[in-house]
Design a protein around this motif. Structure first.
Motif, PDB file in Angstrom:
ATOM      1  N   UNK A 134       0.931  -1.188   0.052  1.00  0.00           N
ATOM      2  CA  UNK A 134       0.059   0.059  -0.104  1.00  0.00           C
ATOM      3  C   UNK A 134       0.848   1.225  -0.002  1.00  0.00           C
ATOM      4  N   UNK A 135       1.879   1.413   0.708  1.00  0.00           N
ATOM      5  CA  UNK A 135       2.787   2.610   0.944  1.00  0.00           C
ATOM      6  C   UNK A 135       3.242   2.712  -0.437  1.00  0.00           C
ATOM      7  N   UNK A 136       3.894   1.679  -1.195  1.00  0.00           N
ATOM      8  CA  UNK A 136       4.387   1.731  -2.688  1.00  0.00           C
ATOM      9  C   UNK A 136       3.545   2.289  -3.490  1.00  0.00           C
ATOM     10  N   UNK A 137       2.286   1.839  -3.472  1.00  0.00           N
ATOM     11  CA  UNK A 137       1.172   2.086  -4.307  1.00  0.00           C
ATOM     12  C   UNK A 137       0.935   3.672  -4.121  1.00  0.00           C
ATOM     13  N   UNK A 138       0.853   4.052  -2.768  1.00  0.00           N
ATOM     14  CA  UNK A 138       0.725   5.734  -2.481  1.00  0.00           C
ATOM     15  C   UNK A 138       2.028   6.410  -3.045  1.00  0.00           C
ATOM     16  N   UNK A 139       3.116   6.015  -2.986  1.00  0.00           N
ATOM     17  CA  UNK A 139       4.221   6.781  -3.376  1.00  0.00           C
ATOM     18  C   UNK A 139       4.200   6.946  -4.819  1.00  0.00           C
ATOM     19  N   UNK A 140       3.834   5.852  -5.522  1.00  0.00           N
ATOM     20  CA  UNK A 140       3.722   5.415  -7.065  1.00  0.00           C
ATOM     21  C   UNK A 140       2.719   6.627  -7.728  1.00  0.00           C
ATOM     22  N   UNK A 141       1.452   6.789  -6.968  1.00  0.00           N
ATOM     23  CA  UNK A 141       0.655   7.509  -7.305  1.00  0.00           C
ATOM     24  C   UNK A 141       1.130   9.055  -7.018  1.00  0.00           C
ATOM     25  N   UNK A 142       1.668   9.484  -5.843  1.00  0.00           N
ATOM     26  CA  UNK A 142       2.212  10.744  -5.677  1.00  0.00           C
ATOM     27  C   UNK A 142       3.301  11.020  -6.659  1.00  0.00           C
ATOM     28  N   UNK A 143       4.113  10.186  -7.019  1.00  0.00           N
ATOM     29  CA  UNK A 143       4.956  10.623  -8.228  1.00  0.00           C
ATOM     30  C   UNK A 143       4.302  10.893  -9.235  1.00  0.00           C
ATOM     31  N   UNK A 144       3.307  10.165  -9.793  1.00  0.00           N
ATOM     32  CA  UNK A 144       2.592  10.261 -11.027  1.00  0.00           C
ATOM     33  C   UNK A 144       1.933  11.678 -10.894  1.00  0.00           C
ATOM     34  N   UNK A 145       1.275  11.881  -9.907  1.00  0.00           N
ATOM     35  CA  UNK A 145       0.569  13.234  -9.932  1.00  0.00           C
ATOM     36  C   UNK A 145       1.688  14.366 -10.063  1.00  0.00           C
ATOM     37  N   UNK A 146       2.791  14.290  -9.600  1.00  0.00           N
ATOM     38  CA  UNK A 146       3.884  15.284  -9.556  1.00  0.00           C
ATOM     39  C   UNK A 146       4.116  15.414 -11.104  1.00  0.00           C
ATOM     40  N   UNK A 147       4.467  14.199 -11.878  1.00  0.00           N
ATOM     41  CA  UNK A 147       4.991  14.261 -12.969  1.00  0.00           C
ATOM     42  C   UNK A 147       3.570  14.887 -14.050  1.00  0.00           C
ATOM     43  N   UNK A 148       2.430  14.551 -13.732  1.00  0.00           N
ATOM     44  CA  UNK A 148       1.347  15.396 -14.313  1.00  0.00           C
ATOM     45  C   UNK A 148       1.235  16.934 -14.306  1.00  0.00           C
ATOM     46  N   UNK A 149       1.525  17.270 -13.050  1.00  0.00           N
ATOM     47  CA  UNK A 149       1.734  18.511 -12.597  1.00  0.00           C
ATOM     48  C   UNK A 149       2.557  19.285 -13.503  1.00  0.00           C
ATOM     49  N   UNK A 150       3.906  18.660 -13.325  1.00  0.00           N
ATOM     50  CA  UNK A 150       4.761  18.989 -14.423  1.00  0.00           C
ATOM     51  C   UNK A 150       4.680  19.292 -15.731  1.00  0.00           C
ATOM     52  N   UNK A 151       4.020  18.121 -16.318  1.00  0.00           N
ATOM     53  CA  UNK A 151       3.571  18.264 -17.834  1.00  0.00           C
ATOM     54  C   UNK A 151       2.652  19.317 -17.957  1.00  0.00           C
ATOM     55  N   UNK A 152       1.620  19.314 -17.136  1.00  0.00           N
ATOM     56  CA  UNK A 152       0.467  20.564 -17.264  1.00  0.00           C
ATOM     57  C   UNK A 152       1.089  21.935 -17.528  1.00  0.00           C
ATOM     58  N   UNK A 153       2.121  22.073 -16.741  1.00  0.00           N
ATOM     59  CA  UNK A 153       3.127  23.491 -16.816  1.00  0.00           C
ATOM     60  C   UNK A 153       3.772  23.535 -17.910  1.00  0.00           C
ATOM     61  N   UNK A 154       3.836  22.568 -18.896  1.00  0.00           N
ATOM     62  CA  UNK A 154       4.629  22.589 -20.254  1.00  0.00           C
ATOM     63  C   UNK A 154       5.977  22.034 -20.034  1.00  0.00           C
ATOM     64  N   UNK A 155       6.465  21.489 -18.981  1.00  0.00           N
ATOM     65  CA  UNK A 155       7.431  20.932 -18.890  1.00  0.00           C
ATOM     66  C   UNK A 155       7.493  19.458 -18.886  1.00  0.00           C
ATOM     67  N   UNK A 156       8.647  18.924 -19.649  1.00  0.00           N
ATOM     68  CA  UNK A 156       8.875  17.371 -19.749  1.00  0.00           C
ATOM     69  C   UNK A 156       9.771  17.107 -18.497  1.00  0.00           C
ATOM     70  N   UNK A 157       9.172  15.817 -17.950  1.00  0.00           N
ATOM     71  CA  UNK A 157      10.263  15.340 -16.879  1.00  0.00           C
ATOM     72  C   UNK A 157      11.583  14.579 -17.570  1.00  0.00           C
TER      73      UNK A 157
END
Length: 187
Positions: A164-187
């Motif tokens: 469960x902790x791994x899944x939470x961390x993966x989701x958090x990373x995914x959310x951060x990547x999506x925020x970065x992409x929405x601002x026009x930056x590519x990770x």
């Protein structure tokens, strides 16, 4: 955490007297376990048993009459005659387990989980004792259990919590990547 990554894990069943050891060969509640060990059909189970499941009993050193704990792999009680039992004193047992990366004492998390799962199936919960986990940093855990099913449940709960902790961390990373992409930056 009962078991650790890179750690070595064991189970010790304690007996008060040597005469209790002989009962392991006759107890009705241990018949399925004896059958599994004696059949040699699951060599992986037997190999793991030899390295992680021990019986211990208070003993006397023959020369000084001082007391110590003696250890023997559980499987040896079942498959060897008593005259061929090679008991290990507590000092050597602990030194071999704790001080060296011994392959003779202790198994990794996956092997331990497999063994506990199999032991639970064949023992009907009749196995109790002490589970110990050590790693390079020292003692990770020592857990007393009256029923192997409790130990199995404990290991499963820890694994589920980690997943469960791994899944939470993966989701958090995914959310951060999506925020970065929405601002026009590519990770």
């Amino acid at each position: 955490l009962l078991t650790s990554v890179g750690g070595r894990n064991i189970i010790i069943e304690f007996k008060r007297e040597f005469k209790e050891i002989a009962g392991e060969k006759t107890k009705a509640s241990k018949k399925s376990l004896r059958d599994k060990l004696e059949s040699f059909k699951d060599s992986n189970f037997n190999d793991i048993s030899k390295r992680c499941h021990f019986l211990s009993v208070a003993s006397e050193y023959s020369d000084s009459k001082k007391k110590c704990l003696a250890f023997l792999p559980y499987i040896d009680i079942i498959i060897k005659p008593a005259t061929n039992h090679n008991w290990i004193g507590d000092g050597k047992f602990c030194l071999d387990y704790i001080s060296t990366p011994s392959t003779e004492i202790g198994v990794d998390h996956e092997q331990f989980k497999y063994y506990v799962d199999q032991l639970t199936k064949v023992s009907n919960g009749t196995c109790g004792g002490l589970a110990v986990s050590i790693d390079a940093e020292g003692l990770r855990a020592a857990v007393v259990f009256d029923d192997i099913r409790d130990l199995q449940r404990s290991i499963s709960e820890v694994e589920l919590a980690a997943e469960r902790e791994i899944q939470t961390l993966e989701k958090s990373i995914e959310n951060e990547v999506n925020k970065t992409k929405s601002k026009g930056y590519e990770p």
